[in-house]
Write a protein that holds these residues in place. Structure first.
Motif, PDB file in Angstrom:
ATOM      1  N   TRP A 102       0.730 -27.291 -50.978  1.00 16.09           N
ATOM      2  CA  TRP A 102       1.408 -27.421 -49.685  1.00 16.09           C
ATOM      3  C   TRP A 102       0.427 -27.922 -48.620  1.00 16.09           C
ATOM      4  O   TRP A 102       0.716 -28.872 -47.882  1.00 16.09           O
ATOM      5  CB  TRP A 102       1.988 -26.062 -49.281  1.00 16.09           C
ATOM      6  CG  TRP A 102       3.180 -26.137 -48.374  1.00 16.09           C
ATOM      7  CD1 TRP A 102       3.513 -27.132 -47.509  1.00 16.09           C
ATOM      8  CD2 TRP A 102       4.220 -25.151 -48.259  1.00 16.09           C
ATOM      9  NE1 TRP A 102       4.676 -26.840 -46.854  1.00 16.09           N
ATOM     10  CE2 TRP A 102       5.143 -25.627 -47.296  1.00 16.09           C
ATOM     11  CE3 TRP A 102       4.447 -23.911 -48.854  1.00 16.09           C
ATOM     12  CZ2 TRP A 102       6.260 -24.902 -46.917  1.00 16.09           C
ATOM     13  CZ3 TRP A 102       5.570 -23.198 -48.492  1.00 16.09           C
ATOM     14  CH2 TRP A 102       6.473 -23.681 -47.536  1.00 16.09           C
ATOM     15  N   ILE A 103      -0.739 -27.286 -48.559  1.00 12.15           N
ATOM     16  CA  ILE A 103      -1.775 -27.724 -47.607  1.00 12.15           C
ATOM     17  C   ILE A 103      -2.233 -29.140 -47.947  1.00 12.15           C
ATOM     18  O   ILE A 103      -2.461 -29.966 -47.046  1.00 12.15           O
ATOM     19  CB  ILE A 103      -2.962 -26.748 -47.607  1.00 12.15           C
ATOM     20  CG1 ILE A 103      -2.555 -25.386 -47.030  1.00 12.15           C
ATOM     21  CG2 ILE A 103      -4.146 -27.337 -46.827  1.00 12.15           C
ATOM     22  CD1 ILE A 103      -2.306 -25.393 -45.537  1.00 12.15           C
ATOM     23  N   ASP A 104      -2.381 -29.449 -49.239  1.00 14.50           N
ATOM     24  CA  ASP A 104      -2.782 -30.799 -49.645  1.00 14.50           C
ATOM     25  C   ASP A 104      -1.829 -31.838 -49.073  1.00 14.50           C
ATOM     26  O   ASP A 104      -2.259 -32.891 -48.570  1.00 14.50           O
ATOM     27  CB  ASP A 104      -2.803 -30.911 -51.175  1.00 14.50           C
ATOM     28  CG  ASP A 104      -3.977 -30.178 -51.799  1.00 14.50           C
ATOM     29  OD1 ASP A 104      -4.919 -29.823 -51.064  1.00 14.50           O
ATOM     30  OD2 ASP A 104      -3.939 -29.957 -53.026  1.00 14.50           O
ATOM     31  N   PHE A 105      -0.524 -31.567 -49.159  1.00 12.13           N
ATOM     32  CA  PHE A 105       0.455 -32.511 -48.620  1.00 12.13           C
ATOM     33  C   PHE A 105       0.271 -32.678 -47.115  1.00 12.13           C
ATOM     34  O   PHE A 105       0.265 -33.815 -46.600  1.00 12.13           O
ATOM     35  CB  PHE A 105       1.883 -32.037 -48.913  1.00 12.13           C
ATOM     36  CG  PHE A 105       2.924 -32.889 -48.254  1.00 12.13           C
ATOM     37  CD1 PHE A 105       3.343 -34.074 -48.846  1.00 12.13           C
ATOM     38  CD2 PHE A 105       3.468 -32.532 -47.019  1.00 12.13           C
ATOM     39  CE1 PHE A 105       4.290 -34.879 -48.216  1.00 12.13           C
ATOM     40  CE2 PHE A 105       4.407 -33.333 -46.394  1.00 12.13           C
ATOM     41  CZ  PHE A 105       4.819 -34.517 -46.993  1.00 12.13           C
ATOM     42  N   MET A 106       0.135 -31.581 -46.397  1.00  8.37           N
ATOM     43  CA  MET A 106      -0.015 -31.659 -44.946  1.00  8.37           C
ATOM     44  C   MET A 106      -1.285 -32.404 -44.555  1.00  8.37           C
ATOM     45  O   MET A 106      -1.300 -33.156 -43.568  1.00  8.37           O
ATOM     46  CB  MET A 106      -0.004 -30.253 -44.344  1.00  8.37           C
ATOM     47  CG  MET A 106       1.305 -29.498 -44.534  1.00  8.37           C
ATOM     48  SD  MET A 106       2.731 -30.250 -43.711  1.00  8.37           S
ATOM     49  CE  MET A 106       2.411 -29.811 -41.992  1.00  8.37           C
ATOM     50  N   GLU A 107      -2.340 -32.223 -45.323  1.00  9.20           N
ATOM     51  CA  GLU A 107      -3.596 -32.915 -45.031  1.00  9.20           C
ATOM     52  C   GLU A 107      -3.456 -34.427 -45.235  1.00  9.20           C
ATOM     53  O   GLU A 107      -4.057 -35.210 -44.498  1.00  9.20           O
ATOM     54  CB  GLU A 107      -4.705 -32.372 -45.925  1.00  9.20           C
ATOM     55  CG  GLU A 107      -5.172 -30.970 -45.557  1.00  9.20           C
ATOM     56  CD  GLU A 107      -6.026 -30.953 -44.300  1.00  9.20           C
ATOM     57  OE1 GLU A 107      -7.219 -31.273 -44.388  1.00  9.20           O
ATOM     58  OE2 GLU A 107      -5.477 -30.645 -43.208  1.00  9.20           O
ATOM     59  N   LYS A 108      -2.669 -34.815 -46.229  1.00 12.33           N
ATOM     60  CA  LYS A 108      -2.496 -36.238 -46.522  1.00 12.33           C
ATOM     61  C   LYS A 108      -1.523 -36.922 -45.561  1.00 12.33           C
ATOM     62  O   LYS A 108      -1.473 -38.149 -45.499  1.00 12.33           O
ATOM     63  CB  LYS A 108      -2.000 -36.408 -47.961  1.00 12.33           C
ATOM     64  CG  LYS A 108      -3.032 -36.046 -49.013  1.00 12.33           C
ATOM     65  CD  LYS A 108      -2.436 -36.153 -50.418  1.00 12.33           C
ATOM     66  CE  LYS A 108      -3.431 -35.717 -51.479  1.00 12.33           C
ATOM     67  NZ  LYS A 108      -2.834 -35.732 -52.841  1.00 12.33           N
ATOM     68  N   HIS A 109      -0.739 -36.118 -44.846  1.00  7.40           N
ATOM     69  CA  HIS A 109       0.297 -36.693 -43.977  1.00  7.40           C
ATOM     70  C   HIS A 109       0.188 -36.105 -42.566  1.00  7.40           C
ATOM     71  O   HIS A 109       0.986 -35.239 -42.181  1.00  7.40           O
ATOM     72  CB  HIS A 109       1.677 -36.425 -44.566  1.00  7.40           C
ATOM     73  CG  HIS A 109       1.887 -37.038 -45.917  1.00  7.40           C
ATOM     74  ND1 HIS A 109       2.268 -38.355 -46.090  1.00  7.40           N
ATOM     75  CD2 HIS A 109       1.729 -36.527 -47.165  1.00  7.40           C
ATOM     76  CE1 HIS A 109       2.358 -38.625 -47.380  1.00  7.40           C
ATOM     77  NE2 HIS A 109       2.040 -37.530 -48.055  1.00  7.40           N
TER      78      HIS A 109
END
Length: 306
Positions: A102-109
């Motif tokens: 979830w954090i990975d997605f937010m970091e990428k976007h």
């Protein structure tokens, strides 16, 4: 610094809150997080349970039930982490790393202001109401007449339906506040939750406001959390409905559709509720209770009891 603050608002949900917190800390995540529990003047021993069993939790005890939005804002205004996760006390985190992807997605976007996940019942079936679109004449009509279920790719309704099995995110207008991750830098620009909504649909208003400001709101179908739905409200909700929810959706409809009478929203939602009540009734004795509740909501909204 811990990247994530988990905020849980509780009102008389002691047993569910304990199960939620236990699942939260048993989750094998690689993401450091801090947990806040805001107790809205529970009388069932919730605060004592948190103090005794989860001393690592930051506990805030309100002297009265201030509602969902205001209780979350109490913490949102003071967190220093880049992200905050609003989590209902009647949710269960699976025994896998939910926060990492979830954090990975937010970091990428970085353009994404908020994101939500797939919410399921304990049997694995998906809940209606874990994400959706801004209330408008089109989305309300598509929901009422089942077009959004029959033709999900062409007809967007209030609720996201017919979700394809995919790895990519889905752009929506709002995600459910039962499990909603927000980017704090954007929250500080667009504002906190609207405290004019005591309970229900404040997540719809917030997500629509983020989209209006030019940011993305995303649904992540590959992340799943179990939601027992309706504990604090005395299980008054069915598939995302309640009389208060209906009233608040009308308020949002009026805000984003100037010149269109809110009564139009009432009529269309009422039509949808009547059709559902009829279908549940025809489906047999097993669904009669749902039919009665849908008809009760139909009466509330059509005869302006809400």
């Amino acid at each position: 610094m811990k990247p994530l603050s988990v905020i849980i608002v509780s009102w008389n949900t002691r047993e569910m809150l304990e199960e939620c917190l236990r699942s939260l800390y048993e989750q094998p995540t690689r993401v450091p997080f801090v947990t806040y529990v805001v107790d809205n003047a529970s009388v069932d021993g919730s605060s004592e349970m948190v103090r005794n069993l989860f001393p690592q939790v930051e506990l805030v005890e309100n002297e009265e039930n201030v509602g969902f939005a205001k209780a979350n804002n109490q913490i949102l205004r003071q967190v220093v982490t880049p992200y905050a996760l609003l989590l209902n006390s009647d949710t269960i985190i699976p025994k896998s790393d939910v926060f990492g992807p979830w954090i990975d997605f937010m970091e990428k976007h970085p353009e994404c202001a908020a994101s939500g996940c797939r919410l399921t019942f304990p049997d694995g079936s998906q809940q209606v109401g874990d994400a959706g679109y801004r209330p408008s004449l089109k989305t309300v009509l598509c929901h009422a007449l089942f077009f959004s279920r029959l033709f999900p790719e062409k007809c967007k309704g209030i609720f996201l339906t017919g979700i394809p099995k995919r790895d990519g995110e889905i752009d929506v207008d709002w995600v459910c506040g039962a499990a909603m991750m927000v980017r704090m830098s954007i929250v500080r620009r667009v504002g906190y939750m609207d405290e004019g909504f005591f309970m229900f649909a404040e997540d719809i208003e917030w997500g629509c406001r983020m989209k209006e400001a030019g940011y993305r709101v995303c649904y992540l179908p590959w992340i799943t959390i179990v939601h027992l739905q309706g504990v604090s409200s005395g299980k008054q909700k069915i598939q995302g409905f309640s009389s208060l929810w209906l009233r608040n959706v009308r308020k949002i409809f009026e805000r984003y559709n100037p010149g269109v009478p809110g009564r139009m929203c009432d009529v269309l939602m009422g039509l949808g509720l009547f059709l559902r009540a009829l279908l549940y009734f025809v489906a047999g004795e097993k669904y009669r209770n749902k039919a009665r509740r849908m008809f009760h909501y139909f009466e509330d909204i059509i005869f302006r009891k809400v």
